[in-house]
Enzyme design. Structure first.
Site, mmCIF file in Angstrom:
data_model
loop_
_atom_site.group_PDB
_atom_site.id
_atom_site.type_symbol
_atom_site.label_atom_id
_atom_site.label_comp_id
_atom_site.label_asym_id
_atom_site.label_seq_id
_atom_site.Cartn_x
_atom_site.Cartn_y
_atom_site.Cartn_z
ATOM 1 C CB CYS A 1 3.576 10.238 1.133
ATOM 2 S SG CYS A 1 1.907 10.922 1.313
ATOM 3 N NE ARG B 1 -1.100 2.490 2.887
ATOM 4 C CZ ARG B 1 -0.516 3.593 3.355
ATOM 5 N NH1 ARG B 1 -0.405 4.668 2.593
ATOM 6 N NH2 ARG B 1 0.010 3.618 4.573
ATOM 7 C CG ASP B 2 3.218 4.326 3.024
ATOM 8 O OD1 ASP B 2 3.320 5.170 2.121
ATOM 9 O OD2 ASP B 2 3.390 4.586 4.222
ATOM 10 C CG HIS C 1 3.849 4.837 9.175
ATOM 11 N ND1 HIS C 1 3.144 3.842 8.526
ATOM 12 C CD2 HIS C 1 4.167 5.737 8.221
ATOM 13 C CE1 HIS C 1 3.040 4.139 7.236
ATOM 14 N NE2 HIS C 1 3.660 5.285 7.028
ATOM 15 C CG ASN D 1 6.682 3.195 5.058
ATOM 16 O OD1 ASN D 1 6.022 3.139 4.040
ATOM 17 N ND2 ASN D 1 6.254 3.754 6.157
HETATM 18 P P1 HMG Z 1 -12.847 14.478 -2.729
HETATM 19 O O1 HMG Z 1 -12.593 14.848 -4.167
HETATM 20 O O2 HMG Z 1 -12.893 15.572 -1.732
HETATM 21 O O3 HMG Z 1 -14.136 13.569 -2.536
HETATM 22 O O4 HMG Z 1 -11.743 13.400 -2.301
HETATM 23 P P2 HMG Z 1 -15.570 13.580 -3.107
HETATM 24 O O5 HMG Z 1 -16.427 12.901 -2.096
HETATM 25 O O6 HMG Z 1 -15.963 14.963 -3.580
HETATM 26 O O7 HMG Z 1 -15.468 12.627 -4.380
HETATM 27 C C1 HMG Z 1 -14.746 12.967 -5.554
HETATM 28 C C2 HMG Z 1 -14.702 11.764 -6.482
HETATM 29 O O8 HMG Z 1 -14.023 10.682 -5.853
HETATM 30 C C3 HMG Z 1 -16.086 11.237 -6.830
HETATM 31 O O9 HMG Z 1 -15.974 10.676 -8.130
HETATM 32 C C4 HMG Z 1 -16.281 10.122 -5.841
HETATM 33 O O10 HMG Z 1 -17.186 9.140 -6.288
HETATM 34 C C5 HMG Z 1 -14.896 9.543 -5.750
HETATM 35 P P3 HMG Z 1 -16.418 11.499 -9.450
HETATM 36 O O11 HMG Z 1 -17.864 11.883 -9.196
HETATM 37 O O12 HMG Z 1 -15.514 12.722 -9.501
HETATM 38 O O13 HMG Z 1 -16.173 10.545 -10.564
HETATM 39 N N1 HMG Z 1 -14.613 8.876 -4.468
HETATM 40 C C6 HMG Z 1 -14.087 7.652 -4.361
HETATM 41 N N2 HMG Z 1 -13.692 6.764 -5.307
HETATM 42 C C7 HMG Z 1 -13.176 5.599 -4.861
HETATM 43 N N3 HMG Z 1 -13.047 5.294 -3.554
HETATM 44 C C8 HMG Z 1 -13.435 6.160 -2.604
HETATM 45 C C9 HMG Z 1 -13.973 7.386 -2.999
HETATM 46 N N4 HMG Z 1 -14.447 8.460 -2.326
HETATM 47 C C10 HMG Z 1 -14.838 9.354 -3.237
HETATM 48 N N5 HMG Z 1 -13.273 5.849 -1.314
HETATM 49 C C11 HMG Z 1 -10.967 11.564 -0.995
HETATM 50 C C12 HMG Z 1 -11.731 12.875 -0.994
HETATM 51 C C13 HMG Z 1 -10.691 11.217 0.449
HETATM 52 C C14 HMG Z 1 -11.822 10.499 -1.665
HETATM 53 C C15 HMG Z 1 -9.659 11.768 -1.809
HETATM 54 O O14 HMG Z 1 -8.999 12.902 -1.315
HETATM 55 C C16 HMG Z 1 -8.751 10.584 -1.706
HETATM 56 O O15 HMG Z 1 -9.067 9.507 -2.193
HETATM 57 N N6 HMG Z 1 -7.558 10.747 -1.083
HETATM 58 C C17 HMG Z 1 -6.645 9.634 -0.909
HETATM 59 C C18 HMG Z 1 -5.323 10.119 -0.491
HETATM 60 C C19 HMG Z 1 -4.402 8.953 -0.236
HETATM 61 O O16 HMG Z 1 -4.697 7.806 -0.459
HETATM 62 N N7 HMG Z 1 -3.199 9.312 0.266
HETATM 63 C C20 HMG Z 1 -2.195 8.347 0.561
HETATM 64 C C21 HMG Z 1 -2.511 7.532 1.770
HETATM 65 S S1 HMG Z 1 -2.174 8.350 3.316
HETATM 66 C C22 HMG Z 1 -0.497 8.079 3.593
HETATM 67 O O17 HMG Z 1 0.176 7.593 2.750
HETATM 68 C C23 HMG Z 1 0.044 8.391 4.960
HETATM 69 C C24 HMG Z 1 0.291 7.150 5.823
HETATM 70 O O18 HMG Z 1 1.160 6.244 5.159
HETATM 71 C C25 HMG Z 1 0.909 7.568 7.155
HETATM 72 C C26 HMG Z 1 2.128 8.483 6.995
HETATM 73 O O19 HMG Z 1 3.100 8.115 6.330
HETATM 74 O O20 HMG Z 1 2.059 9.568 7.573
HETATM 75 C C27 HMG Z 1 -1.024 6.427 6.115
HETATM 76 MG MG MG Z 2 3.299 6.431 5.144
#
Ligand code: HMG
Ligand code: MG
Length: 299
Positions: free
Chosen positions: A240, A15-16, A207, A249
């Site tokens: 990220c 994933r990450d 993490h 990581n």
């Molecule tokens: P948004 O644009 O504000 O959401 O995104 P929305 O509700 O307005 O929806 C926009 C579009 O996304 C729509 O589709 C929804 O249907 C679709 P459209 O009408 O434009 O075709 N949608 C989805 N599609 C699939 N799965 C879903 C989903 N939800 C809405 N669940 C949202 C908000 C949260 C969805 C967006 O910002 C997003 O997906 N962000 C993901 C960011 C991400 O994955 N980042 C990396 C992971 S975090 C990380 O790595 C940190 C960590 O490792 C810890 C660390 O290192 O610190 C965990």
């Molecule tokens: Mg991370």
């Protein structure tokens, strides 16, 4: 503080790691990676995420990956879910554990999930409720615990406040994410101290991204602070997408070598893990990000 006898490694490479690899990977290769990691003895693997494919295209095939992996007894295969839609998609493919993710910095929260910290916590409430109904454990992440790519310094008390919210809404464990890898052992110890005012140390995980080469030192500092769960990525995969310049990581092989040296049990076989890491590095056409694997394989 005495060191723990056992540590649980949470493998986040699929994933990450893969969410930020430039080269797209086939579903078959992702499945092979997850199965290889389980075969190496990892008992907790974060397989993918159910997020918007427009935001993170690399995770688009997560449902197919879950459908294709061989689920071994005793192994937790989890998924990241930012909202109820993601949770329901995960549930539909038989995911048994999910993680929600918040940030300790407002700017990062906006860039990563397009909402404020408090809006993100509100979005998690229906996930918590649905998970409870299905008897599913939920893990929580806090990002930017030791620095933010947009805001710089992040106060430990701000991290503690967000971690406390996640814990009190029902997350069984909160993983503290040094998203940009700028943390050092002194800051790590102070952070854990601040968070431990609200959450038992045994319910916290570390993490660490390894951008500044501090991750192993931070893990050792965390062990001394009473943590016994650490997230890592095989071959140091990834980074990220919303933290420019952040590397992956810390490599799981390197953490395992550290823990083996301390006589701490993990149940993971280093040689098999090295083979899994080299295989995925070859498929991605990238250098292996594990120092231990690189040393072992050069002999
Ligand atoms: P948004 O644009 O504000 O959401 O995104 P929305 O509700 O307005 O929806 C926009 C579009 O996304 C729509 O589709 C929804 O249907 C679709 P459209 O009408 O434009 O075709 N949608 C989805 N599609 C699939 N799965 C879903 C989903 N939800 C809405 N669940 C949202 C908000 C949260 C969805 C967006 O910002 C997003 O997906 N962000 C993901 C960011 C991400 O994955 N980042 C990396 C992971 S975090 C990380 O790595 C940190 C960590 O490792 C810890 C660390 O290192 O610190 C965990
Ligand atoms: Mg991370």
């Amino acid at each position: 503080m005495t060191l723990p006898q056992r540590v649980r490694l949470v493998e986040v490479g699929p994933r990450d790691g893969l969410q930020n690899e430039a080269r797209p990977l086939s579903v078959e290769d992702k499945i092979r990676l997850v199965d290889d990691l389980a075969d190496a003895g990892l008992s907790f693997i974060e397989v993918g995420s159910f997020v918007s494919p427009k935001w993170v295209p690399q995770m688009a095939g997560s449902a197919d990956v879950f459908a294709g992996i061989q689920r071994k007894d005793g192994v937790t295969y989890s998924a990241l879910t930012p909202n109820l839609r993601g949770f329901e998609d995960a549930l539909a493919v038989g995911v048994k554990e999910v993680a929600v993710f918040a940030a300790a910095s407002e700017a990062f929260s906006q860039r990563n999930i397009n909402c404020s910290i408090s809006e993100s916590l509100d979005r998690f409430l229906p996930i918590m409720e649905a998970a409870r109904l299905h008897g599913m454990p939920v893990r929580g992440y806090v990002s930017c615990v030791l620095g933010c790519p947009y805001e710089g310094h992040v106060a430990p008390k701000q991290v503690a406040a967000v971690a406390r919210e996640l814990f009190s809404m029902g997350c069984y464990e909160v993983s503290l994410g040094d998203t940009i890898g700028t943390g050092t052992p002194g800051a790590t110890r102070a952070l854990i101290d601040a968070v431990a005012a609200f959450i038992p140390r045994g319910k916290l995980a570390g993490h660490f991204h390894d951008t500044y080469g501090q991750a192993l030192a931070n893990i050792y500092a965390s062990l001394l602070e009473g943590l016994h769960v650490f997230d890592s990525s095989v071959a140091g995969l990834g980074g990220c997408p919303y933290a420019k310049g952040a590397t992956g990581n810390v490599a799981t092989e390197d953490v395992l070598y550290l823990l083996n040296g301390l006589g701490i049990d993990t149940g993971v076989d280093l040689e098999r893990l090295i083979r899994a890491g080299q295989r995925i590095s070859d498929v991605l056409g990238r250098a292996n990000g594990s120092r231990v694997a690189t040393a072992r394989l050069s002999g």
